[in-house]
Motif scaffolding. Structure first.
Motif, PDB file in Angstrom:
ATOM      1  N   VAL A   1      -7.964   0.868  -0.017  1.00  0.00           N
ATOM      2  CA  VAL A   1      -7.570   1.569  -1.230  1.00  0.00           C
ATOM      3  C   VAL A   1      -8.551   2.712  -1.493  1.00  0.00           C
ATOM      4  O   VAL A   1      -9.771   2.535  -1.438  1.00  0.00           O
ATOM      5  N   GLY A   2      -8.022   3.905  -1.760  1.00  0.00           N
ATOM      6  CA  GLY A   2      -8.834   5.089  -2.036  1.00  0.00           C
ATOM      7  C   GLY A   2      -9.036   5.985  -0.845  1.00  0.00           C
ATOM      8  O   GLY A   2      -9.467   7.147  -1.015  1.00  0.00           O
ATOM      9  N   ASP A   3      -8.746   5.521   0.362  1.00  0.00           N
ATOM     10  CA  ASP A   3      -8.914   6.350   1.560  1.00  0.00           C
ATOM     11  C   ASP A   3      -7.876   7.465   1.585  1.00  0.00           C
ATOM     12  O   ASP A   3      -6.768   7.325   1.076  1.00  0.00           O
ATOM     13  N   THR A   4      -8.291   8.584   2.201  1.00  0.00           N
ATOM     14  CA  THR A   4      -7.362   9.682   2.473  1.00  0.00           C
ATOM     15  C   THR A   4      -6.755   9.458   3.850  1.00  0.00           C
ATOM     16  O   THR A   4      -7.470   9.181   4.817  1.00  0.00           O
TER      17      THR A   4
ATOM     18  N   LEU B   1       0.863  -1.187   0.000  1.00  0.00           N
ATOM     19  CA  LEU B   1       0.000   0.000   0.000  1.00  0.00           C
ATOM     20  C   LEU B   1       0.893   1.228   0.000  1.00  0.00           C
ATOM     21  O   LEU B   1       1.785   1.370   0.837  1.00  0.00           O
ATOM     22  N   VAL B   2       0.620   2.137  -0.962  1.00  0.00           N
ATOM     23  CA  VAL B   2       1.440   3.323  -1.148  1.00  0.00           C
ATOM     24  C   VAL B   2       0.564   4.557  -0.961  1.00  0.00           C
ATOM     25  O   VAL B   2      -0.602   4.587  -1.392  1.00  0.00           O
ATOM     26  N   VAL B   3       1.097   5.584  -0.309  1.00  0.00           N
ATOM     27  CA  VAL B   3       0.408   6.860  -0.150  1.00  0.00           C
ATOM     28  C   VAL B   3       0.832   7.760  -1.302  1.00  0.00           C
ATOM     29  O   VAL B   3       2.019   8.054  -1.473  1.00  0.00           O
ATOM     30  N   THR B   4      -0.159   8.214  -2.113  1.00  0.00           N
ATOM     31  CA  THR B   4       0.130   9.032  -3.287  1.00  0.00           C
ATOM     32  C   THR B   4       0.384  10.479  -2.873  1.00  0.00           C
ATOM     33  O   THR B   4       0.310  10.843  -1.690  1.00  0.00           O
ATOM     34  N   ALA B   5       0.646  11.329  -3.883  1.00  0.00           N
ATOM     35  CA  ALA B   5       0.896  12.746  -3.610  1.00  0.00           C
ATOM     36  C   ALA B   5      -0.308  13.419  -2.974  1.00  0.00           C
ATOM     37  O   ALA B   5      -0.168  14.368  -2.204  1.00  0.00           O
TER      38      ALA B   5
ATOM     39  N   GLU C   1      -3.061   3.730  -2.330  1.00  0.00           N
ATOM     40  CA  GLU C   1      -3.022   3.027  -3.614  1.00  0.00           C
ATOM     41  C   GLU C   1      -2.309   1.692  -3.431  1.00  0.00           C
ATOM     42  O   GLU C   1      -1.338   1.608  -2.704  1.00  0.00           O
ATOM     43  N   LYS C   2      -2.797   0.661  -4.082  1.00  0.00           N
ATOM     44  CA  LYS C   2      -2.190  -0.660  -3.987  1.00  0.00           C
ATOM     45  C   LYS C   2      -1.309  -0.898  -5.205  1.00  0.00           C
ATOM     46  O   LYS C   2      -1.718  -0.656  -6.339  1.00  0.00           O
ATOM     47  N   ARG C   3      -0.096  -1.413  -4.964  1.00  0.00           N
ATOM     48  CA  ARG C   3       0.854  -1.704  -6.042  1.00  0.00           C
ATOM     49  C   ARG C   3       1.243  -3.178  -6.026  1.00  0.00           C
ATOM     50  O   ARG C   3       1.556  -3.731  -4.966  1.00  0.00           O
ATOM     51  N   ALA C   4       1.227  -3.804  -7.196  1.00  0.00           N
ATOM     52  CA  ALA C   4       1.740  -5.168  -7.337  1.00  0.00           C
ATOM     53  C   ALA C   4       3.265  -5.097  -7.467  1.00  0.00           C
ATOM     54  O   ALA C   4       3.796  -4.242  -8.186  1.00  0.00           O
ATOM     55  N   LEU C   5       3.954  -5.980  -6.776  1.00  0.00           N
ATOM     56  CA  LEU C   5       5.411  -5.925  -6.718  1.00  0.00           C
ATOM     57  C   LEU C   5       6.038  -7.193  -7.261  1.00  0.00           C
ATOM     58  O   LEU C   5       5.425  -8.265  -7.256  1.00  0.00           O
TER      59      LEU C   5
END
Length: 394
Positions: free
Chosen positions: A373-376, A328-332, A337-341
């Motif tokens: 995903v999508g939460d602030t 799980l990544v925090v965007t700008a 956001e969820k990222r496949a690694l």
């Protein structure tokens, strides 16, 4: 009458006042706007590209650098044991003394045979010389001269055989004193004085092993070897130096670190058909004789350096039942956001990620269970003690 009307009026007034108060409260509550939900606070790690040494931990066994099994080269009775079991011996040091009586007699006989052969040669030389002179004046036949020359050559050959027998007798006498061919620590003796030993017997009298330095043989799977070769060819991994100069750390059976670093000597060129692995040999100093042959150790080898590697704390990576990794990544905009690694290897308590993330990404390492995903969210650096405590208390 008037008193009754007065009480009635007071009751009505009180009722009207209470109704007005209730109406006022309800009106005030209805007019208050709803509050916005509070953004969850999460702990994040901001990724930075770094040059990371890549190490591999391999298991193996210690081996003596040199080992010599002591066996007699002549037969005889053991007269003495000349060493202390378990002690350090030097090369050439006497270990056993066999009964030399028969070998001394053989040496004396060989010496006598040499003396006899020498006298025969001297007599043959005189005869050959005289007959050669007489043949010149035809006092003897040429045949007699030739025969005397042949007799001289035979006598010289017999002398050579006698001298060789003398050397053999002298060598065999020397073999009655058994010495150490190498320096090292000597093991227990398998024979005692009075025991009969034979030349080149299968049972060793004792063994001398050189323990400083000592060898450590470890195995590496061909799968890891091929992966390493691919990464070196692709440029994602560079060598850290010549293989013969690599420093190797050893871990002992109890988990402690060995005091002296080893040096990788060579990698075998043959793959074991039973294990599918190659053998790596490490030369390790052993001045305290802490390492003994046959001990189990683990070697930590530095394979190379991963340039511009991205390392993610393991608590920030989740896996599915099929083994797929994600984070799980925090965007700008502080959205989740969820990222496949794609994960390459474990480096300590972190995963090396080759696909799915880039430098500057903020990966959630704490508080991921209360967001989706999508939460602030309100990101806090993982190293911030105040932020971590706030996440833990929510």
């Amino acid at each position: 009458m008037s008193s009754r009307f007065t009480r009635t009026g007071l009751a009505c007034a009180l009722a009207l006042g209470l109704f007005g108060a209730i109406a006022g409260c309800s009106g005030s509550s209805a007019s208050t706007p709803p509050q916005a939900p509070v953004a969850a606070q999460v702990s994040v790690v901001t990724l930075q590209a770094e040059n990371q040494p890549i190490t591999t931990e391999l298991s193996g066994r210690t081996r003596a650098r040199m080992s010599a099994e002591i066996r007699p080269q002549v037969g005889g009775i053991v007269q003495q044991r000349l060493f202390e079991e378990g002690a350090l011996v030097k090369a050439g040091q006497a270990l056993y003394q066999l009964d030399p009586a028969t070998f001394k007699a053989a040496l004396a006989s060989a010496q006598a045979s040499v003396a006899k052969a020498e006298s025969t040669v001297n007599a043959a030389k005189v005869t050959a010389r005289r007959n050669a002179e007489l043949a010149k004046i035809e006092a003897v036949s040429q045949q007699a001269s030739d025969d005397s020359q042949a007799t001289l050559q035979q006598a010289e050959a017999d002398l050579g055989v006698a001298r060789a027998a003398l050397d053999t007798a002298r060598i065999n006498l020397g073999f009655t004193r058994i010495t150490a061919p190498i320096a090292g620590r000597i093991e227990a003796s398998t024979v005692t004085p009075g025991a009969l030993v034979t030349a080149s017997q299968t049972t060793a009298l004792t063994t001398v092993q050189q323990l400083d330095p000592i060898h450590v043989d470890v195995t590496q799977s061909t799968t890891e070897l091929l992966r390493l070769q691919r990464e070196l060819a692709a440029g994602t991994l560079r060598t850290s130096g010549e293989k013969g100069e690599d420093s190797v750390k050893l871990l002992l059976e109890d988990g402690s670190t060995y005091a002296h670093a080893g040096r990788l000597q060579f990698s075998s060129v043959t793959v074991s058909e039973s294990t599918g692995a190659v053998t790596l040999r490490i030369l390790v100093p052993n001045p305290e004789r802490t390492l003994l042959p046959g001990m189990y150790v683990r070697a930590v080898l530095e394979e190379g350096v991963a340039e511009q590697a991205l390392l993610v704390p393991q608590q920030g990576v989740t896996r599915t039942a099929s083994g797929d990794a994600s984070a799980l990544v925090v965007t700008a905009g502080n959205k989740v956001e969820k990222r496949a690694l794609k994960v390459s290897r474990a480096v300590g308590s972190r995963w090396q990620v080759t696909e799915g993330l880039k430098a500057g990404d903020r990966v959630i390492v704490e508080g991921s269970l209360k967001v989706k995903v999508g939460d602030t969210v309100r990101p806090v650096a993982a190293g911030d003690a105040t932020g971590v405590a706030a996440v833990a208390t929510r």
